[in-house]
Design a protein around this motif. Structure first.
Motif, mmCIF file in Angstrom:
data_model
loop_
_atom_site.group_PDB
_atom_site.id
_atom_site.type_symbol
_atom_site.label_atom_id
_atom_site.label_comp_id
_atom_site.label_asym_id
_atom_site.label_seq_id
_atom_site.Cartn_x
_atom_site.Cartn_y
_atom_site.Cartn_z
ATOM 1 N N GLY A 198 0.830 -1.197 0.000
ATOM 2 C CA GLY A 198 0.000 0.000 0.000
ATOM 3 C C GLY A 198 0.864 1.246 0.000
ATOM 4 O O GLY A 198 2.088 1.168 0.162
ATOM 5 N N GLU A 199 0.220 2.381 -0.209
ATOM 6 C CA GLU A 199 0.931 3.661 -0.222
ATOM 7 C C GLU A 199 0.199 4.660 0.668
ATOM 8 O O GLU A 199 -1.022 4.611 0.794
ATOM 9 N N VAL A 200 0.978 5.565 1.240
ATOM 10 C CA VAL A 200 0.434 6.585 2.137
ATOM 11 C C VAL A 200 0.688 7.965 1.540
ATOM 12 O O VAL A 200 1.738 8.216 0.941
ATOM 13 N N ASN A 201 -0.301 8.833 1.744
ATOM 14 C CA ASN A 201 -0.221 10.242 1.337
ATOM 15 C C ASN A 201 0.045 10.446 -0.145
ATOM 16 O O ASN A 201 0.920 11.209 -0.542
ATOM 17 N N ILE A 202 -0.772 9.756 -0.940
ATOM 18 C CA ILE A 202 -0.800 9.997 -2.379
ATOM 19 C C ILE A 202 -2.241 10.382 -2.735
ATOM 20 O O ILE A 202 -3.178 10.008 -2.022
ATOM 21 N N PRO A 203 -2.450 11.129 -3.805
ATOM 22 C CA PRO A 203 -3.825 11.419 -4.220
ATOM 23 C C PRO A 203 -4.566 10.118 -4.570
ATOM 24 O O PRO A 203 -3.995 9.223 -5.194
ATOM 25 N N ILE A 204 -5.810 10.024 -4.119
ATOM 26 C CA ILE A 204 -6.652 8.873 -4.418
ATOM 27 C C ILE A 204 -8.009 9.386 -4.882
ATOM 28 O O ILE A 204 -8.365 10.536 -4.639
ATOM 29 N N THR A 205 -8.751 8.529 -5.541
ATOM 30 C CA THR A 205 -10.074 8.940 -6.013
ATOM 31 C C THR A 205 -11.083 7.815 -5.836
ATOM 32 O O THR A 205 -10.794 6.655 -6.138
ATOM 33 N N PHE A 206 -12.231 8.173 -5.290
ATOM 34 C CA PHE A 206 -13.397 7.294 -5.211
ATOM 35 C C PHE A 206 -14.588 8.164 -4.823
ATOM 36 O O PHE A 206 -14.416 9.342 -4.493
ATOM 37 N N ALA A 207 -15.753 7.638 -4.897
ATOM 38 C CA ALA A 207 -16.991 8.364 -4.572
ATOM 39 C C ALA A 207 -17.128 9.653 -5.385
ATOM 40 O O ALA A 207 -17.725 10.630 -4.935
ATOM 41 N N GLY A 208 -16.527 9.662 -6.574
ATOM 42 C CA GLY A 208 -16.674 10.792 -7.473
ATOM 43 C C GLY A 208 -15.795 11.991 -7.188
ATOM 44 O O GLY A 208 -15.978 13.040 -7.811
ATOM 45 N N ILE A 209 -14.850 11.870 -6.256
ATOM 46 C CA ILE A 209 -13.970 13.004 -5.962
ATOM 47 C C ILE A 209 -12.534 12.551 -5.733
ATOM 48 O O ILE A 209 -12.264 11.377 -5.499
ATOM 49 N N TYR A 210 -11.633 13.518 -5.813
ATOM 50 C CA TYR A 210 -10.220 13.291 -5.512
ATOM 51 C C TYR A 210 -9.961 13.689 -4.072
ATOM 52 O O TYR A 210 -10.395 14.752 -3.620
ATOM 53 N N PHE A 211 -9.241 12.847 -3.359
ATOM 54 C CA PHE A 211 -8.810 13.131 -1.996
ATOM 55 C C PHE A 211 -7.314 13.384 -2.063
ATOM 56 O O PHE A 211 -6.548 12.489 -2.432
#
Length: 162
Positions: free
Chosen positions: A125-138
């Protein structure tokens, strides 16, 4: 305060992005907010386990478990550590387990569902990278706000209504 998002949207309608309403509330704290810390993983909660052992004051962990329903990425022991270390909440694009115990803990927890099967811990796994789900970018460093109305993010910390 029983609701946060409606008030925030009244005050900051252009500063928030709303997530798709996919999540169920599991933690005792129904209102939570904080700086986003991300985890990207699939059926391996090693990075979640490592993060709950760190200072989470003012932070919310956002975990992209790739919507897996075959293993739980959070259980009672990790949730208890998160509370002990000051995490405000954990949002999981995947499952939790020990839902009865998690419901008693002062922690905001949102997930897609429950699965009683734990993950293997392979360190993947990776920590503190941009991720996307539920229609938005975190994006790490942005801010997330959650209540029974859903989840929303903003680029900056917003002043909360009194």
């Amino acid at each position: 305060m029983l609701d946060l998002l409606p008030d925030l949207y009244d005050i900051y309608p252009n500063a928030l992005t709303l997530a798709q309403p996919l999540f169920t509330d599991y933690g005792k704290d129904k209102i939570f907010y904080g700086e986003i810390v991300t985890v990207d993983c699939f059926n391996d909660n090693s990075k979640v386990k490592a993060l709950v052992d760190t200072d989470g004051t003012g932070k919310v962990m956002v975990v992209d478990g790739k919507a897996s329903i075959t293993h739980a990425l959070l259980g009672d022991m990790l949730a208890e550590k998160a509370v002990k270390n000051g995490w405000q909440g954990i949002v999981i694009n995947g499952c939790i387990r020990d839902a009865g115990t998690i419901a008693t803990l002062h922690l905001g927890v949102k997930a897609l569902g429950c699965c009683p099967i734990k993950t293997e811990k392979l360190g993947i796994g990776e920590v503190n990278i941009p991720i996307t789900f539920a229609g938005i970018y975190f994006i790490p460093g942005q801010f997330i706000y959650g209540d029974k109305n859903g989840l929303a993010i903003s680029e900056t910390l917003l002043s909360l209504p009194s």
